[in-house]
Design a protein around this motif. Structure first.
Motif, mmCIF file in Angstrom:
data_model
loop_
_atom_site.group_PDB
_atom_site.id
_atom_site.type_symbol
_atom_site.label_atom_id
_atom_site.label_comp_id
_atom_site.label_asym_id
_atom_site.label_seq_id
_atom_site.Cartn_x
_atom_site.Cartn_y
_atom_site.Cartn_z
ATOM 1 N N ARG A 42 0.820 -1.200 0.000
ATOM 2 C CA ARG A 42 0.000 0.000 0.000
ATOM 3 C C ARG A 42 0.865 1.266 0.000
ATOM 4 O O ARG A 42 0.582 2.220 -0.702
ATOM 5 C CB ARG A 42 -0.915 -0.022 1.232
ATOM 6 C CG ARG A 42 -1.711 1.245 1.475
ATOM 7 C CD ARG A 42 -2.961 1.333 0.592
ATOM 8 N NE ARG A 42 -3.932 0.301 0.922
ATOM 9 C CZ ARG A 42 -4.944 0.459 1.780
ATOM 10 N NH1 ARG A 42 -5.132 1.617 2.364
ATOM 11 N NH2 ARG A 42 -5.767 -0.520 2.032
ATOM 12 N N GLN A 53 -5.436 4.941 8.943
ATOM 13 C CA GLN A 53 -6.646 4.601 8.182
ATOM 14 C C GLN A 53 -6.578 3.164 7.691
ATOM 15 O O GLN A 53 -7.547 2.421 7.749
ATOM 16 C CB GLN A 53 -6.806 5.568 6.999
ATOM 17 C CG GLN A 53 -7.722 6.710 7.357
ATOM 18 C CD GLN A 53 -7.588 7.883 6.394
ATOM 19 O OE1 GLN A 53 -6.741 7.888 5.508
ATOM 20 N NE2 GLN A 53 -8.423 8.886 6.581
ATOM 21 N N PHE A 54 -5.377 2.764 7.228
ATOM 22 C CA PHE A 54 -5.163 1.390 6.759
ATOM 23 C C PHE A 54 -5.493 0.386 7.864
ATOM 24 O O PHE A 54 -6.256 -0.551 7.684
ATOM 25 C CB PHE A 54 -3.711 1.242 6.280
ATOM 26 C CG PHE A 54 -3.279 -0.172 6.037
ATOM 27 C CD1 PHE A 54 -3.553 -0.795 4.804
ATOM 28 C CD2 PHE A 54 -2.616 -0.907 7.014
ATOM 29 C CE1 PHE A 54 -3.148 -2.097 4.577
ATOM 30 C CE2 PHE A 54 -2.210 -2.215 6.793
ATOM 31 C CZ PHE A 54 -2.479 -2.816 5.565
ATOM 32 N N HIS A 71 -7.315 0.942 10.445
ATOM 33 C CA HIS A 71 -8.723 1.083 10.765
ATOM 34 C C HIS A 71 -9.573 0.227 9.820
ATOM 35 O O HIS A 71 -10.459 -0.518 10.249
ATOM 36 C CB HIS A 71 -9.121 2.557 10.675
ATOM 37 C CG HIS A 71 -10.517 2.817 11.121
ATOM 38 N ND1 HIS A 71 -10.941 2.607 12.422
ATOM 39 C CD2 HIS A 71 -11.609 3.248 10.442
ATOM 40 C CE1 HIS A 71 -12.215 2.901 12.522
ATOM 41 N NE2 HIS A 71 -12.655 3.300 11.322
ATOM 42 N N GLU A 72 -9.251 0.336 8.506
ATOM 43 C CA GLU A 72 -9.943 -0.466 7.488
ATOM 44 C C GLU A 72 -9.887 -1.948 7.823
ATOM 45 O O GLU A 72 -10.834 -2.688 7.614
ATOM 46 C CB GLU A 72 -9.281 -0.303 6.111
ATOM 47 C CG GLU A 72 -9.649 0.953 5.367
ATOM 48 C CD GLU A 72 -8.684 1.168 4.203
ATOM 49 O OE1 GLU A 72 -8.130 0.158 3.694
ATOM 50 O OE2 GLU A 72 -8.456 2.338 3.840
ATOM 51 N N LYS A 73 -8.746 -2.378 8.321
ATOM 52 C CA LYS A 73 -8.536 -3.801 8.604
ATOM 53 C C LYS A 73 -9.106 -4.189 9.961
ATOM 54 O O LYS A 73 -8.991 -5.343 10.384
ATOM 55 C CB LYS A 73 -7.039 -4.153 8.589
ATOM 56 C CG LYS A 73 -6.352 -3.817 7.291
ATOM 57 C CD LYS A 73 -6.780 -4.761 6.185
ATOM 58 C CE LYS A 73 -6.286 -4.267 4.825
ATOM 59 N NZ LYS A 73 -6.898 -5.003 3.715
ATOM 60 N N GLY A 74 -9.680 -3.195 10.652
ATOM 61 C CA GLY A 74 -10.276 -3.474 11.944
ATOM 62 C C GLY A 74 -9.260 -3.778 13.036
ATOM 63 O O GLY A 74 -9.517 -4.586 13.925
#
Ligand SMILES: Nc1ncnc2c1ncn2[C@@H]1O[C@H](COP(=O)(O)OP(=O)(O)OP(=O)(O)O)[C@@H](O)[C@H]1O
Ligand SMILES: [Mg+2]
Lengths: 322, 243
Positions: free
Chosen positions: A249, A278-279, A281-284
């Protein structure tokens, strides 16, 4: 003119090369550190500068005086603390200091007040009345340093001043060394404690196998090994599996897994945190800590000398004595 | 001025720390005393005067050589000796200061047999001034030999062994017990290479006029020994202790 100037200094004992052609300068009023493991050639180097041992080759000048030619004249400017506390066991602290003062030609009315002053400064006034052999290791070291200062030398040589000394005494000795620098004394010290060199030396030379591998101020030395920026992320759950994805990424980044399952991200330029967060966060994944990593002097030492820092640490535990 | 302060304080320290220590003082008295008694018992008829030059020489020799060799080796093993090498004083001052204490101790040793002898015989007829200088020269040359031993020894026991290695042959070859003329021919040249031979001969002359050489010649030779030993010591220190 530099306080000490060493050029191509070399020392061999039979087939052992203890010092292999080193050059360095010590500037007036600075603390210069020779940092290296056992057998690196620290003591051999000091002994040649102070005139206790003859160089196999090279030149040494102290305050512009050629040490090889005018040894005694140069020695009058030096205070010397050898790697072993070597005062007279049967004499008390005060007499030891006065005797050392007399060796430098100080009269009785000069040496006695000076000895008292130093005993007080080193908090040894009480111990001053006891024989040196009754001193603890830390006290012996302090009195040996006091003895080196008795004639107010222009330059002080300290060979492993804190090796084998407890934490509190070591701290006092370091504070004292820094204090001397502020009073204008130039100082050369050798050590195999990386943190000690980092904390008090203005400039450091890394010595390994008789050679100076690198030298400079702490930031200068660090610069030589700092290739980019690194951030360490401590996450809520095991995020190791995300390392490859994170690396893809953020182009140009390199992601490694730290010892405690943390992720370490190295980038050429400084990386803003928000996109990375954010990355995650996206992945939880929860992130509890994000910290920029700075290389330590230890990293610089390891990289520049190729010596594992654990080697130095082990020596520290052993007390570093041959 | 500076050198003088250093010289004086090194001498003072050595006298205080080594020579005035009870074991050394008692050694300085008991040793010459027991030699004296031993000789008296062995030859009860023998005149004390005949024995006196030998007793004095022996006391000085034994008081100085090993004393300096041992104290210096001791200071070297504790590394305090490095302080002297690193001090801004010349090697000459250092050597002089170190041997001075021993020489004084040697003079004290020499005085013991004279003191005891004075109870038995009348010593007024002796040329004490000259004898004193002879003792002084023996003390100086023996101390320098002690220093030479110290340069070769690494440990205190070595210093002691080396001292004995030198001292005993010297005693038997210096003409005190066996006149040199009665020694085997091949040993005689050795006798004349020993400073003690000349010192003892002067003493014999001054105490009971049994010298074989002219005292002037003996003094001259002792002086040469002193200068030579001093130079050898200095160069050996330079060579072996400044590594
Ligand atoms: N007098 C000597 N004779 C022979 N070899 C020696 C002598 N002094 C030092 N060496 C050798 O020279 C090398 C450098 O020794 P030196 O004492 O200078 O190292 P150092 O950095 O002071 O080590 P340490 O941290 O143990 O004090 C070593 O290999 C040592 O064995
Ligand atoms: Mg060392």
């Amino acid at each position: 003119m530099e306080m000490v100037s060493v050029r191509n200094l070399k020392k061999t004992y039979g087939d052992v090369t203890a010092v292999d052609g080193i050059s360095f300068d010590i500037r007036r009023g600075e603390i210069f550190g020779l940092l290296g493991p056992n057998g690196a050639g620290k003591t051999s180097t000091i002994n040649m500068i102070i005139g206790l041992s003859r160089p196999t080759g090279g030149d040494i000048a102290v305050n512009g005086i050629d040490v090889k030619k005018q040894t005694k004249k140069a020695q009058a400017l030096m205070g010397i603390v050898p790697d072993e506390s070597n005062l007279y066991n049967e004499m008390d602290g005060f007499d030891n200091l006065c005797f050392c003062a007399a060796l430098y030609g100080m009269r009785k009315d000069e040496r006695e007040p000076r000895a008292r002053e130093l005993l007080e400064q080193f908090r040894l006034t009480e111990a001053g009345k006891r024989p040196f052999k009754a001193y603890s290791k830390g006290m012996r070291r302090k009195l040996t340093i006091a003895a080196a200062l008795i004639h107010s030398p222009k330059i002080l040589f300290l060979d492993e001043p804190t090796t084998g000394i407890d934490v509190e005494s070591s701290r006092q000795i370091r504070d004292m060394i820094v204090g001397l620098k502020h009073q204008g004394t130039t100082i050369l010290l050798t050590t195999h404690y990386i943190e000690e060199a980092e904390r008090i030396c203005d400039r450091i030379a890394f010595l390994a196998n008789g050679q100076i591998v690198a030298s400079g101020t702490v930031p200068e030395l660090m610069e030589r090994v700092t290739h980019g920026h690194a951030i360490r992320f401590v996450t809520g759950e095991n995020a190791e599996r995300l390392a490859p994805e994170l690396q893809t990424r953020f182009e140009g980044s390199e992601v490694m897994i730290g010892a405690d399952h943390s992720l370490v991200m190295e980038t050429e330029n400084r990386q803003s945190l928000l996109p990375v967060m954010q990355f995650f966060h996206e992945k939880g994944i929860d992130v509890y800590e994000a910290k920029e990593l700075h290389p330590s002097l230890e990293d610089a030492f390891v990289e520049l000398t190729g010596i594992e820092s654990s080697v130095m640490k082990e020596e520290k535990e052993k007390g570093g004595r041959r | 001025m500076r050198s003088w302060i250093a010289f004086w304080n090194i001498l003072k320290k050595d006298v205080k720390n080594y020579y005035l220590k009870p074991p050394n003082i008692s050694w300085g008295i008991i040793f010459p005393l027991s030699w004296t008694l031993m000789q008296l018992i062995r030859s009860p008829g023998g005149s004390i005067l005949e024995l006196l030059p030998g007793l004095i020489s022996m006391s000085v020799l034994f008081g100085t050589t090993s004393m300096l060799a041992v104290t210096i080796t001791f200071e070297r093993s504790g590394r305090s000796f490095e302080r002297l090498l690193l001090a801004p004083i010349s090697l000459n001052t250092l050597v002089l200061a170190k041997i001075s204490g021993t020489v004084l101790f040697g003079l004290f040793n020499a005085f013991v047999p004279v003191f005891f002898a004075s109870f038995f015989v009348d010593l007024k007829g002796m040329v004490w001034g000259v004898a004193f200088f002879a003792v002084l020269m023996i003390a100086i040359t023996s101390s320098l030999m002690g220093l030479l031993i110290a340069v070769s020894a690494e440990q205190v026991f070595e210093a002691q062994t080396f001292s004995n290695f030198f001292r005993f042959p010297m005693l038997f070859l210096c003409g005190l017990f066996v006149p040199i003329a009665k020694l085997p021919v091949f040993l005689r040249p050795v006798s004349y290479c020993l400073p003690l031979t000349y010192g003892a001969d002067i003493l014999k002359g001054m105490i009971n006029a049994t010298n074989t050489l002219s005292p002037v010649l003996s003094f001259a030779i002792l002086l040469i020994f002193t200068v030579l030993l001093f130079l050898v010591c200095r160069s050996n220190i330079n060579r072996k202790w400044i590594l």
